[in-house]
Structure formats: C-alpha cells, structure tokens
Design a protein around this motif. Structure first.
Motif, PDB file in Angstrom:
ATOM      1  N   GLU A 117       0.819  -1.216   0.000  1.00  0.00           N
ATOM      2  CA  GLU A 117       0.000   0.000   0.000  1.00  0.00           C
ATOM      3  C   GLU A 117       0.849   1.261   0.000  1.00  0.00           C
ATOM      4  OE1 GLU A 117      -0.702  -2.591   1.836  1.00  0.00           O
ATOM      5  OE2 GLU A 117      -2.695  -3.155   1.104  1.00  0.00           O
ATOM      6  N   ARG A 118       1.965   1.228   0.746  1.00  0.00           N
ATOM      7  CA  ARG A 118       2.749   2.434   0.933  1.00  0.00           C
ATOM      8  C   ARG A 118       3.408   2.900  -0.377  1.00  0.00           C
ATOM      9  NH1 ARG A 118       5.528   5.485   5.159  1.00  0.00           N
ATOM     10  NH2 ARG A 118       3.965   4.828   6.619  1.00  0.00           N
ATOM     11  N   GLN A 119       4.045   1.970  -1.086  1.00  0.00           N
ATOM     12  CA  GLN A 119       4.678   2.348  -2.357  1.00  0.00           C
ATOM     13  C   GLN A 119       3.623   2.806  -3.364  1.00  0.00           C
ATOM     14  OE1 GLN A 119       7.309  -0.598  -3.942  1.00  0.00           O
ATOM     15  NE2 GLN A 119       8.678  -0.520  -2.175  1.00  0.00           N
ATOM     16  N   TRP A 120       2.520   2.069  -3.387  1.00  0.00           N
ATOM     17  CA  TRP A 120       1.445   2.462  -4.286  1.00  0.00           C
ATOM     18  C   TRP A 120       0.928   3.845  -3.945  1.00  0.00           C
ATOM     19  CZ3 TRP A 120      -0.663   1.749  -8.758  1.00  0.00           C
ATOM     20  CH2 TRP A 120      -0.423   0.559  -9.449  1.00  0.00           C
ATOM     21  N   TYR A 121       0.892   4.114  -2.642  1.00  0.00           N
ATOM     22  CA  TYR A 121       0.390   5.417  -2.217  1.00  0.00           C
ATOM     23  C   TYR A 121       1.131   6.543  -2.935  1.00  0.00           C
ATOM     24  CZ  TYR A 121      -0.408   9.645   0.376  1.00  0.00           C
ATOM     25  OH  TYR A 121      -0.712  10.946   0.679  1.00  0.00           O
ATOM     26  N   PHE A 122       2.456   6.431  -2.997  1.00  0.00           N
ATOM     27  CA  PHE A 122       3.221   7.526  -3.599  1.00  0.00           C
ATOM     28  C   PHE A 122       2.968   7.640  -5.099  1.00  0.00           C
ATOM     29  CE2 PHE A 122       5.389   7.035   0.450  1.00  0.00           C
ATOM     30  CZ  PHE A 122       5.393   8.356   0.865  1.00  0.00           C
ATOM     31  N   VAL A 123       2.826   6.506  -5.777  1.00  0.00           N
ATOM     32  CA  VAL A 123       2.507   6.534  -7.209  1.00  0.00           C
ATOM     33  C   VAL A 123       1.186   7.270  -7.436  1.00  0.00           C
ATOM     34  CG1 VAL A 123       1.917   5.125  -9.217  1.00  0.00           C
ATOM     35  CG2 VAL A 123       3.747   4.392  -7.658  1.00  0.00           C
ATOM     36  N   ILE A 124       0.194   6.879  -6.653  1.00  0.00           N
ATOM     37  CA  ILE A 124      -1.138   7.470  -6.817  1.00  0.00           C
ATOM     38  C   ILE A 124      -1.126   8.949  -6.436  1.00  0.00           C
ATOM     39  CG2 ILE A 124      -3.530   7.409  -5.977  1.00  0.00           C
ATOM     40  CD1 ILE A 124      -3.055   4.336  -5.603  1.00  0.00           C
ATOM     41  N   ALA A 125      -0.433   9.262  -5.341  1.00  0.00           N
ATOM     42  CA  ALA A 125      -0.396  10.653  -4.873  1.00  0.00           C
ATOM     43  C   ALA A 125       0.209  11.564  -5.940  1.00  0.00           C
ATOM     44  CB  ALA A 125       0.382  10.758  -3.570  1.00  0.00           C
ATOM     45  N   VAL A 126       1.289  11.099  -6.582  1.00  0.00           N
ATOM     46  CA  VAL A 126       1.920  11.921  -7.626  1.00  0.00           C
ATOM     47  C   VAL A 126       0.949  12.131  -8.790  1.00  0.00           C
ATOM     48  CG1 VAL A 126       3.721  11.947  -9.386  1.00  0.00           C
ATOM     49  CG2 VAL A 126       4.293  11.357  -7.016  1.00  0.00           C
ATOM     50  N   CYS A 127       0.294  11.058  -9.210  1.00  0.00           N
ATOM     51  CA  CYS A 127      -0.668  11.178 -10.321  1.00  0.00           C
ATOM     52  C   CYS A 127      -1.809  12.116  -9.947  1.00  0.00           C
ATOM     53  CB  CYS A 127      -1.252   9.810 -10.681  1.00  0.00           C
ATOM     54  SG  CYS A 127      -0.068   8.706 -11.449  1.00  0.00           S
ATOM     55  N   LEU A 128      -2.307  11.970  -8.722  1.00  0.00           N
ATOM     56  CA  LEU A 128      -3.433  12.798  -8.288  1.00  0.00           C
ATOM     57  C   LEU A 128      -3.039  14.276  -8.252  1.00  0.00           C
ATOM     58  CD1 LEU A 128      -6.246  13.265  -7.159  1.00  0.00           C
ATOM     59  CD2 LEU A 128      -5.376  12.715  -4.881  1.00  0.00           C
ATOM     60  N   TRP A 129      -1.855  14.523  -7.683  1.00  0.00           N
ATOM     61  CA  TRP A 129      -1.420  15.927  -7.604  1.00  0.00           C
ATOM     62  C   TRP A 129      -1.270  16.521  -8.997  1.00  0.00           C
ATOM     63  CZ3 TRP A 129       2.321  19.293  -9.134  1.00  0.00           C
ATOM     64  CH2 TRP A 129       2.324  20.537  -8.474  1.00  0.00           C
ATOM     65  N   CYS A 130      -0.690  15.743  -9.917  1.00  0.00           N
ATOM     66  CA  CYS A 130      -0.517  16.241 -11.290  1.00  0.00           C
ATOM     67  C   CYS A 130      -1.872  16.522 -11.932  1.00  0.00           C
ATOM     68  CB  CYS A 130       0.251  15.231 -12.148  1.00  0.00           C
ATOM     69  SG  CYS A 130       1.994  15.173 -11.730  1.00  0.00           S
ATOM     70  N   ALA A 131      -2.834  15.632 -11.708  1.00  0.00           N
ATOM     71  CA  ALA A 131      -4.173  15.841 -12.284  1.00  0.00           C
ATOM     72  C   ALA A 131      -4.773  17.140 -11.753  1.00  0.00           C
ATOM     73  CB  ALA A 131      -5.085  14.655 -11.958  1.00  0.00           C
TER      74      ALA A 131
END
Lengths: 253, 311
Positions: free
Chosen positions: B152-166
């Motif tokens: 979950e933790r590593q995925w969190y950062f992937v998703i967070a970066v995508c979300l912030w960019c969006a």
C-alpha cells in the motif's frame, strides 16, 4: 461595410422580417427602432448569426455571411450585447471581459494544461487590457466581483466591456438603456459616443427615443417586420408614417 | 497565481499523510480515494466547469482498466505502454463521439452519454475471449523501468503523484483562456459564441481530457487491485463518479477530491449498520445536498472566507 438585401425571416406562420434592405456604413452610429414586436431583435439575431435568414442575404464587406454561426462572425469583427443579459455569473467581471478577448489569445490544449510561459504572458496582457475596458465603461470598481453579485446597470456595461475586448469593427447593442434610470441613461449615451469616437461602427436597438435621437446619425424604422422608413434622425422624426406607427393614426393627422 | 497556495498545501498534505496513517487498511482506503479522485477531477471539468452532463464516464475508466489488463497479459505490452495506449484509446473514442453527442443538451445529453457507457460496459462483458467476460481477469503488476510498486505504501506515492498532477493540470486549465471559454459554455452559451468561442470544439476538447484522466484512473485501479471485472465500467460506477463530483462540489477541484473521499469512506464506515448501510448512505447524501446544495467544498469555502471560494 454591412448590407442587408431583401432579408426575410419566417418562424412557422409568423413573418418576423420581410424584404428588409439596409446599409450600415463604417464609422457611424446607427439605430434600429420600431414598436414592440416590429422585428428589431430578430434583425440583430439574423445579422449576428443566431438565425439564418429564410430570404435574402447579409453581406459583410461584400461577402455573403448569412447563416454563418455567431463565433465565425465574431472572428470577422462583429460583437454584440444582449437584451436579456448574457454574462457568466460564476466568473468575475474581469474574467468576463477577458472572455471577450478569446479570439486574440492562443487556445492550445497543451499550453492551457501546462500554463506555458507564452500563454501566461498573453493572459497577463489580456488581464491588463480587460482592466482598461472596465475603466473605459466605468465599472473598474467591480473588477474582482463575481458577475452574479453585480447590480443590473453595471452588468449592462460589463456586456459592452466584453464586446469591446473582442476588438470589433461593428458593435451591436441590443437595448443598452433598457431598465436604466435617468442618470444611467445619460452615462450610457456618453459611453456610446465614446465608442463611436474610437472609430467603431455602432448599431443599436433602443426604445428610448431621447437616447436614439441623441446618438444616432442614421435610423432604420421597422414596423411589422417591414422597413417603414430610414434616414437621418431629423428626417425620421418628421416622417408622418413613423409618427403614425408610434403614436397612432389620430395623432398623425 | 491564486491556486499555488492550495496546490502547495495539497502536496504537503499528500506527503505527510502516509506517516499519519496507522495501518495498511486505512492506507488502502486512501489509495482508492486517490484513484477515484483522478477520474472525478476530469469529470468535474466536463460537468462542473463546462456544464455538460456525462453519465457514462465509467466507460472510459473501463477502457483504461482493460487496456492495462488485456494489453499486458495477452499481448505482452509493457504496463506503461498499455496505460498510455488506454489513454490514447479513450481520448480517441471521446473525440469521435463528442461532436454528435455534445450537440445535445440537458436530459438528452444525459441519455446519450448513458448509452455510451452502457455500450462500453456490454462490449467488455461480451468480449470474454479478451476480457474474461463477467468473471473478470487478473492484471499484471505495474512496472516502470524495473521499479514495481508493491504494498500500500509504495502504491500510495505513485497514486499521490498522479493525483497531484491531475489537480495541477486541471487547475491550470480552469485558469487559462480555454478554461474561461469552458466556464462560459456553462454560464451563457450565447455569450460564449458571441465572442467567438466555437462551442462544439471546446466541448469536445474537455470531453477528451476527462476521458483521458478516467482512463489513467482505470489503469491505476487495475494494476493496484490486480484484478478487473466489468463492474469497473458499469452504470453504477458512472453514477458513483457523478455523485462524487456533485457531493464534493461542482466546478471545484478540491471538491472532486473531497467527494471521492466521502463516497469511498462512507460505505466502509457505515458497514456496522449491517444490511441498512445503503439506507444510511442514501440518507446522508440527501442530507448533504439539502444542507450544502453547492457541494461540500464550495459551501465550506464560502462560509470560511469568500476569497478562497475558487479553490
């Protein structure tokens, strides 16, 4: 620069306009008058591309533009205001005016998403220019206010500021003084003259005769969709047919 | 510009969040919120800003999810290429249908987009040879240049970066000349046209952007969960996305995130009502809409300082 040749507009069984010929010369203030339902707004809508005329044609610089959509006509230098206000309530006054400069700005999707420096610079200039137009129309104090929170009289001016930001050659004003009080009407008169001073051709539809006579050099009178008279303000005012249409037969005789 | 304070705040919040969260279960919920929020941000551009209803948005989410599932496992595409392929496909489809569909207004547009979503969902269900049909199919792990997020933790950062960019891209768009044209479509189409906005073209563009974001969100979902079913493209999922946008706040990017959070968390939080959770869920939604008709974020922003109402 603008000419109507035998323009007719029929909605089902209603002939809103019939065989109207008219010429709008560059650099003057023109007015279209007539009793309610005479077809004034329909004429505006035909010229600005909201309707395609069912007969005749509209010529701009000698080219037939009848039936071109409003956005294409805007690109050819026509701008307008609306009788029933059309402003974007959820945008500030400033943004509404910046919208007017739409055609002057780059609209690339990628540039918009990434806010590339070129777009940012153009947008800053556009904002400065919008402020100029707000000042010109006398509503600079509302710049940051949402349009939905602005008073009626200021919105009338906001529409004019937006139209001016499009840098039109011909500006169509649909009842600019409707709903204004006496002092606002006087200020509107000054504003219309100031626009004409900038070399922009103005065409207005208006019920307030004092305003019409005060600003226009040329007047077109419509009645039941037909041209009743046209000419200089003084001529039109003295025309017995016009007096009859406005005041009723009894007064004319 | 005006949006940098909240974009920075959002970045700090995203960076701090994993350290404040005590367990993997909660982080999983947060990851799902983030994935949904990406799609909702796109949908909100179409619905909230440009004022065009779309009831078939999950169809584009489904395209992304199945592009990532099918292209990687059956055709051996690298996950990143499959993800990009899904985005391109969703964008192309949106572009192709935009002109005929977006000429419609109000209820008719709602019906047409609903139809589009249903068609996509049925195609996914019926093409069982590729998609595994109603049973769904497993999805390979996401890997980018040798790095494969796990846990979950590593995925969190992937998703967070995508979300912030969006959020960043959407904020840019809204505050650009194109964004003004889009908002004008919503506020007054006659006004927009009178200043030269080619309305059909702008509707198509924003529809494509939203479809591409939905596809990205779908791809992330597929890789994160590791399994996809036609449920991802279903009508129910479309409605869920619309509800997130409306409850969070139309024409608000922060609202998209808040709406995604509320509607992802609520069903889990209400689980103890056993059997009655959907009733409680519905009642809460009604309550929010009655008390905050503009949606969560715009209403709160208005109450606590009008200047930030545009966030």
């Amino acid at each position: 620069m603008l000419a109507l040749e035998g323009v007719g507009m029929r909605f089902g069984g209603v002939q809103a306009l019939a065989g109207v010929d008219w010429r709008v010369d560059a650099g003057r203030v023109h007015a279209v008058i007539g009793p309610n339902g005479a077809g004034k707004t329909t004429l505006f809508n035909v010229i600005t591309g909201v309707y395609r005329p069912t007969q005749g044609c509209v010529l701009l610089d000698g080219q037939d533009v009848s039936g071109l959509p409003p956005d294409r006509l805007a690109a050819r230098g026509l701008a307008r205001t609306f009788q029933n206000l059309q402003v974007v309530g959820a945008m500030s006054a400033e943004e509404n005016v910046m919208l007017g400069a739409h055609l002057c700005l780059s609209q690339g999707t990628l540039a918009s998403l990434l806010h590339l420096p070129g777009l940012r610079r153009a947008d800053r200039e556009c904002r400065a220019e919008a402020l100029e137009w707000l000042r010109f129309t006398g509503i600079a104090e509302y710049a940051g206010r949402l349009a939905e929170a602005m008073p009626y009289g200021a919105l009338k001016r906001l529409e004019i500021a937006r139209a001016m930001a499009a840098r039109p050659r011909v500006l169509f004003l649909d009842e600019p003084a409707a709903g204004l009080n006496q002092s606002e009407k006087l200020a509107m008169r000054e504003l219309i003259l100031a626009i004409a001073d900038k070399g922009i051709t103005v065409v207005l539809v208006e019920h307030d005769m004092k305003l019409v006579m005060g600003v226009s050099e040329h007047i077109l009178v419509l009645d039941y969709g037909r041209k009743l008279a046209e000419g200089a303000a003084a001529e039109v005012r003295a025309n017995p047919e016009v007096i009859a249409a406005y005041l009723g037969e009894a007064e004319a005789h | 510009m005006a949006r940098w304070p909240w974009l920075t705040g959002f970045a700090l919040l995203l960076a701090a969040l994993p350290w404040a969260v005590p367990n993997a279960y909660l982080l999983d919920v947060i990851n799902r919120i983030g994935i949904n929020a990406i799609a909702v941000i796109g949908l909100n551009l179409v619905m909230g800003y440009a004022g065009q209803v779309s009831l078939g948005h999950a169809g584009f989410f489904g395209i992304g999810a199945y592009a990532s599932a099918v292209l990687t496992s059956r055709y051996g595409w690298p996950p990143l290429a499959a993800l990009a392929g899904g985005m391109a496909g969703a964008g192309a489809l949106a572009f192709a249908v935009a002109r005929p569909i977006l000429r419609l207004k109000g209820h008719y547009l709602a019906m047409a987009t609903l139809g589009l979503g249903i068609i996509l969902s049925i195609v996914i269900t019926n093409e069982a040879g590729f998609t595994g049909g109603p049973d769904g199919m497993p999805v390979d792990a996401l890997s980018v240049a040798g790095f494969s997020p796990s846990g979950e933790r590593q995925w969190y950062f992937v998703i967070a970066v995508c979300l912030w960019c969006a959020a960043w891209l959407a904020g840019n768009l809204v505050d650009s000349p194109m964004g003004r044209a889009l908002r004008a479509l919503h506020g007054s189409e006659p006004a927009a046209r009178s200043v030269g906005v080619d309305t059909a073209r702008y509707k198509a563009r924003v529809f494509v952007i939203a479809a591409v974001l939905a596809s990205l969100s779908g791809s992330l979902f597929a890789h994160y969960v590791g399994f996809v079913t036609p449920q991802v493209a279903s009508f129910m999922h479309s409605i869920e996305l619309v509800t997130m946008a409306v409850v969070g706040g139309l024409a608000s990017i922060g609202g998209s995130v808040a709406g995604a959070a509320l509607l992802t968390v609520l069903p889990q939080a209400l689980a103890e009502f056993e059997g009655w959770e959907m009733v409680a869920f519905g009642a809460l939604l009604i309550l929010v809409m009655v008390l905050m008709p503009r949606g969560l974020v715009p209403t709160l922003a208005r109450r606590f300082g009008g200047a930030r109402a545009r966030a």
